[in-house]
Scaffold this active site. Structure first.
Site, PDB file in Angstrom:
ATOM      1  N   ASP A 152       0.847  -1.183   0.039  1.00 41.34           N
ATOM      2  CA  ASP A 152      -0.006   0.012  -0.039  1.00 41.34           C
ATOM      3  C   ASP A 152       0.820   1.357  -0.162  1.00 41.34           C
ATOM      4  OD1 ASP A 152      -2.255   2.012   0.704  1.00 41.34           O
ATOM      5  OD2 ASP A 152      -3.230   0.016   1.235  1.00 41.34           O
ATOM      6  N   HIS A 227      -3.733   6.142   3.248  1.00 41.72           N
ATOM      7  CA  HIS A 227      -4.509   4.749   2.651  1.00 41.72           C
ATOM      8  C   HIS A 227      -3.924   3.632   3.527  1.00 41.72           C
ATOM      9  CE1 HIS A 227      -5.822   1.618  -0.095  1.00 41.72           C
ATOM     10  NE2 HIS A 227      -6.747   2.728  -0.512  1.00 41.72           N
ATOM     11  N   SER A 565     -11.013  -1.206  -0.848  1.00 41.28           N
ATOM     12  CA  SER A 565      -9.710  -1.096  -0.246  1.00 41.28           C
ATOM     13  C   SER A 565      -9.870  -1.304   1.270  1.00 41.28           C
ATOM     14  CB  SER A 565      -9.147   0.438  -0.207  1.00 41.28           C
ATOM     15  OG  SER A 565      -8.409   0.385  -1.527  1.00 41.28           O
TER      16      SER A 565
END
Ligand SMILES: *[C@@H]1O[C@H](CO)[C@@H](O)[C@H](O)[C@H]1NC(C)=O
Ligand SMILES: *[C@@H]1O[C@H](CO)[C@@H](O)[C@H](O)[C@H]1NC(C)=O
Ligand SMILES: *[C@@H]1O[C@H](CO)[C@@H](O)[C@H](O)[C@H]1NC(C)=O
Ligand SMILES: *[C@@H]1O[C@H](CO)[C@@H](O)[C@H](O)[C@H]1NC(C)=O
Ligand SMILES: *[C@@H]1O[C@H](CO)[C@@H](O)[C@H](O)[C@H]1NC(C)=O
Ligand SMILES: *[C@@H]1O[C@H](CO)[C@@H](O)[C@H](O)[C@H]1NC(C)=O
Length: 777
Positions: A152, A227, A565
């Site tokens: 990520d 994220h 996600s």
């Protein structure tokens, strides 16, 4: 590849225009994939040099010199994945692809990135408090010592979710480390919880070109986006009491496997052309993670579905699964269009996204006494408790803008003269939700009402808007705009959000969640499963504000995000629990357990809906919604070995010589191998003509017992199962059965559309469910 979080805002195209300046070479970066290595994993640095040397020699034979090859190669995949990434001319790449040692050559392409309440909703504990001794958390010791790796944007290591208070020594099998960039600012300190943090940026730098390389220093696993911190903490974050977003959703944050050890592999960087994660880096991260000793890999990113060996995630995951690692991926945020699902390889565990039963309601009061319920995470309230003038974006348009763009509240389309001091009504779509709020605030609005377009229907996503805001459903939006049209001086008021639990119906499918059918191999149902992915609260970076906008100077420890996600790491965490509980289960046994124990009903005990509140189907949710407490004792599993995956490739017509190079052991394609017989936990027959019999094998992972088959045939299809009972005398025993499908009549519903049914094996205690998906030829 694309991170599969829903973008909060549109990516500015600055970098893009920057890169459009003419380039002098037509070289591009490619991945040359050569299968597996025949050497074992225990390599000395001397052996590693030898691998690189052999790659240089190989490439040198095409480029004319060893030196040229050395310059061209920027990654040599040395440990598990055999191959390299290099800058090449198109003709050179085409020549190399013809070589018998090479499996595939493909462009190093960009892919995109695709909390508190969700675990209560999944039944792991009662309303943020007591954890039953029957919960998978108790049984699986909270995923103790399972190691979860995350590909990520990196990690914010100081987040409390990664504190190592009370953790014992790092498991001895761990070989990973904490990679430093050299500059003090970006130091990443690992601990007994966050046991690894590495970064891979050469593929990104190569795709971005020389100009970008010199202007940015991108060499750290520290997450400046949020994220990666969010996804990693969702999979394996610690318990953190008092977690909330701007005061909302207060509770104890935790990951699916809260006592797991976690490691960040940074492969995503600021977007170029909307893509932030590159194949060459993804492959390097997989090769490293396999070597480091992770048990689970969570990958919340993807691109358009492609051939299994032209895609970094697919190739990397194949080698990981071969090494016993579960690889969980996001299905993508390209829904609700049919066939939009990505990450479809049969060795991947592909996760769609649905809602949970928590809302943050706000009420919009209109001058005509109508009250509309919306949601938001706006921390600020309207300056006074009174009605404010209300205007639609279309009516507030600037002289040089179109009403259509102004209704979307795009930048530069609103006339501040008309907006100032009013509540602005904007339509969802095209530009980001948070961006619309920023435009409203810039134009002087005191509040914003964000109305869904038709396709998003009832799907509400809570955002930390910069002004008082209410996000409302499509139907209410129609009422809102009708009211605005109906009067000369429309007025409205927006209340402050509150946190509300036990909302019904939940779950329902998010409209953004990518849908089946699988466009690469329609015989494999994708997505496999759905999990919470709407308004999920988890840990966040301190490098950026909750909206991700430069102008947002707020900082939050926890943030609400939505996307597949977010659902992907939920399943990664649950897989981690199963790994602790059943260390001997294969990746496909873990996937099977989670799939066959999933539910297809919501908290009203009605069939799960899509965001238009119409009954959803397996193309939306795969086997259904995860139910972790059931997954720990599934009774039977549909298992798959490396050989089954190779047979799958044979059945697809992949070249046998090439298939052999994926595996160190002797292998030959069997004579008669059918895709339909691939031992997947779901059953899909995309071209049914005559009666079709498929076979499956189930393995007993529970107690001895007799299982009986029950089924709900898809409309217009007759189903029979042979035998109807399977008797298991011991653990690990395998039994096969055959399932025959027939069209009842020529003009059955299945003649034109996919139809859906179900097979259930039960011993009265366990229920082993498989969706049946059929379309007539
Ligand atoms: C399979 O690949 C090998 C090596 O590239 C090649 O020699 C062979 O002709 C291929 N076989 C088929 C059937 O295409
Ligand atoms: C969150 O809950 C904790 C524990 O109940 C409490 O101490 C804290 O003040 C709460 N924080 C907020 C912002 O509501
Ligand atoms: C960006 O996308 C455009 C259009 O898809 C393409 O022509 C261009 O090469 C891309 N630029 C980079 C740097 O990838
Ligand atoms: C309209 O004009 C303003 C002021 O010159 C400018 O900032 C804006 O970008 C223009 N909008 C459009 C849609 O062209
Ligand atoms: C409101 O008026 C606008 C402009 O006349 C029109 O396009 C829109 O469809 C109307 N909306 C409703 C819900 O009546
Ligand atoms: C919900 O399902 C219905 C029936 O399949 C379909 O027409 C509709 O487009 C779906 N809505 C969404 C948002 O997926």
């Amino acid at each position: 590849m694309v991170l599969s979080r829903l973008p909060l805002f549109l990516v500015p195209l600055l970098l893009f225009s920057f890169l459009q300046s003419p380039t002098f070479a037509i070289k591009k970066s490619y991945v040359v994939y050569m299968g597996g290595h025949s050497h074992g994993p225990e390599l000395s640095s001397l052996d590693l040099d030898e691998v690189r040397h052999s790659h240089c020699e190989f490439l040198g034979s095409f480029l004319g010199s060893y030196k040229k090859a050395e310059d061209a190669i920027f990654y040599s995949y040395k440990r598990h994945i055999n191959g390299f990434a290099a800058t090449l001319e198109e003709e050179e790449a085409a020549e190399i692809a013809k070589n018998p040692r090479v499996i595939s050559v493909f462009l190093n392409e960009g892919r995109k990135l695709h909390t508190t309440r969700s675990w209560d909703f999944l039944g792991l504990q009662e309303r943020d408090s007591s954890i039953s001794s029957e919960s998978i958390w108790s049984k699986a010791r909270f995923g103790e010592d399972t190691i979860i790796g995350n590909l990520d944007t990196g990690v914010w290591p100081e987040s409390k979710s990664f504190s190592d208070d009370g953790y014992g020594p790092i498991p001895p099998k761990w070989k990973g480390f904490c990679q430093q960039s050299g500059t003090n600012k970006d130091v990443v300190r690992c601990n007994r919880k966050l046991i690894g943090a590495r970064y891979f940026n050469k593929g990104y730098a190569s795709a971005a070109g020389t100009l970008l390389k010199s202007s940015l220093t991108l060499a750290t696993a520290r997450d400046d986006d949020g994220h990666g911190t969010h996804t990693l903490s969702t999979a394996g974050g610690n318990f953190v009491p008092g977690a909330n977003v701007l005061g909302f959703g207060n509770g104890t944050a935790k990951g699916g496997a809260p006592r797991a050890r976690v490691a960040a592999y940074r492969v995503c960087w600021p977007p170029i052309n909307g893509s932030e994660c590159y194949d060459a880096d993804i492959l390097a991260a997989f090769d490293a993670a396999i070597h480091d000793g992770v048990d689970i890999i969570s990958v919340s990113l993807g691109g358009a579905p492609s051939d299994y060996f032209q895609d970094g995630i697919s190739i990397g995951a194949f080698h990981a699964v071969k090494n016993g690692i579960v690889v969980v991926t996001s299905a993508g945020n390209s829904g609700p269009d049919a066939g939009s699902v990505s990450n479809v390889s049969p060795w991947l565990f592909t996760v769609g996204a649905s809602t949970i039963d928590r809302e943050f309601p706000v009420y919009v009061k209109l001058g005509n006494k109508v009250q509309l319920k919306g949601q938001s995470l706006s921390a600020s309230s309207l300056p006074a408790a009174k009605y404010y003038p209300l205007i639609s974006g279309a009516k507030a348009k600037a002289a040089n803008a179109s009403a259509k763009d102004a209704l979307l509240c795009k930048a530069g389309t609103l006339d501040p003269e008309k907006v100032k001091g009013k509540i602005l009504a904007c339509l969802r779509g095209v530009n980001g939700r948070v961006q619309k709020g920023i435009q409203a605030a810039l134009a002087g609005a005191v509040g914003m009402i964000l109305a869904n377009d038709e396709i998003n229907g009832n799907e509400i996503i809570v955002d930390t808007h910069v002004l008082p805001a209410a996000h409302i459903i499509y139907k209410d939006g129609l009422d809102l705009f009708a009211y605005i049209n109906s009067t000369k001086s429309p007025i409205a008021y927006i209340t402050r959000p509150v946190t509300q639990m036990a909302v019904k119906p939940a779950p329902f499918m998010a409209s953004f969640s990518s849908r089946g059918p699988n466009t690469i191999t329609p015989e494999i149902l994708k997505p496999d499963i759905t999990a919470p992915g709407v308004s999920i609260i988890a840990a966040y970076t301190q490098a950026t504000g909750p909206t991700g906008e430069k102008s947002d100077e707020r900082r939050v420890q926890f943030n609400s995000e939505s996307g597949t996600s977010m659902s992907c790491p939920h399943v990664a965490g649950i897989s981690g629990l199963l790994k602790t509980l059943h260390p001997d289960w294969s990746p496909s046994a873990i996937r099977s357990a989670i799939m066959t124990s999933a539910r297809t009903r919501d908290n009203k005990r009605e069939p799960m809906l899509n965001s238009s509140y119409v009954k959803a189907n397996p193309f939306d949710y795969g086997a259904g919604h995860v139910r972790p407490n059931r997954a720990m004792d599934p009774g039977l599993v549909y298992d798959l070995t490396v050989k089954d995956y190779l047979n799958f490739l044979c059945a697809l017509g992949y070249n046998e010589t090439k298939i052999k190079s994926f595996w160190e052991e002797p292998y030959e394609c069997p004579n008669h191998v059918r895709l339909l017989d691939f031992n997947y936990p779901s059953i899909t027959v995309p071209r049914l003509s005559g009666p079709t019999t498929i076979s499956r094998t189930v393995k007993n992972v529970g107690t001895p017992g007799t299982y009986k088959a029950r089924f709900r045939p898809p409309p217009g299809i007759s189903v029979s199962v042979e035998p109807l009972t399977l008797k298991f005398d011991k653990l690990g025993e395998e039994k096969s059965f055959k399932l025959t499908l027939k069209l009842k009549a020529k003009k059955a519903p299945a003649a034109s559309n996919y139809v859906f049914g179900r097979l259930i094996w039960s011993d009265g205690n366990h229920y082993v469910r498989s969706p049946i998906v059929v379309k007539a030829a």
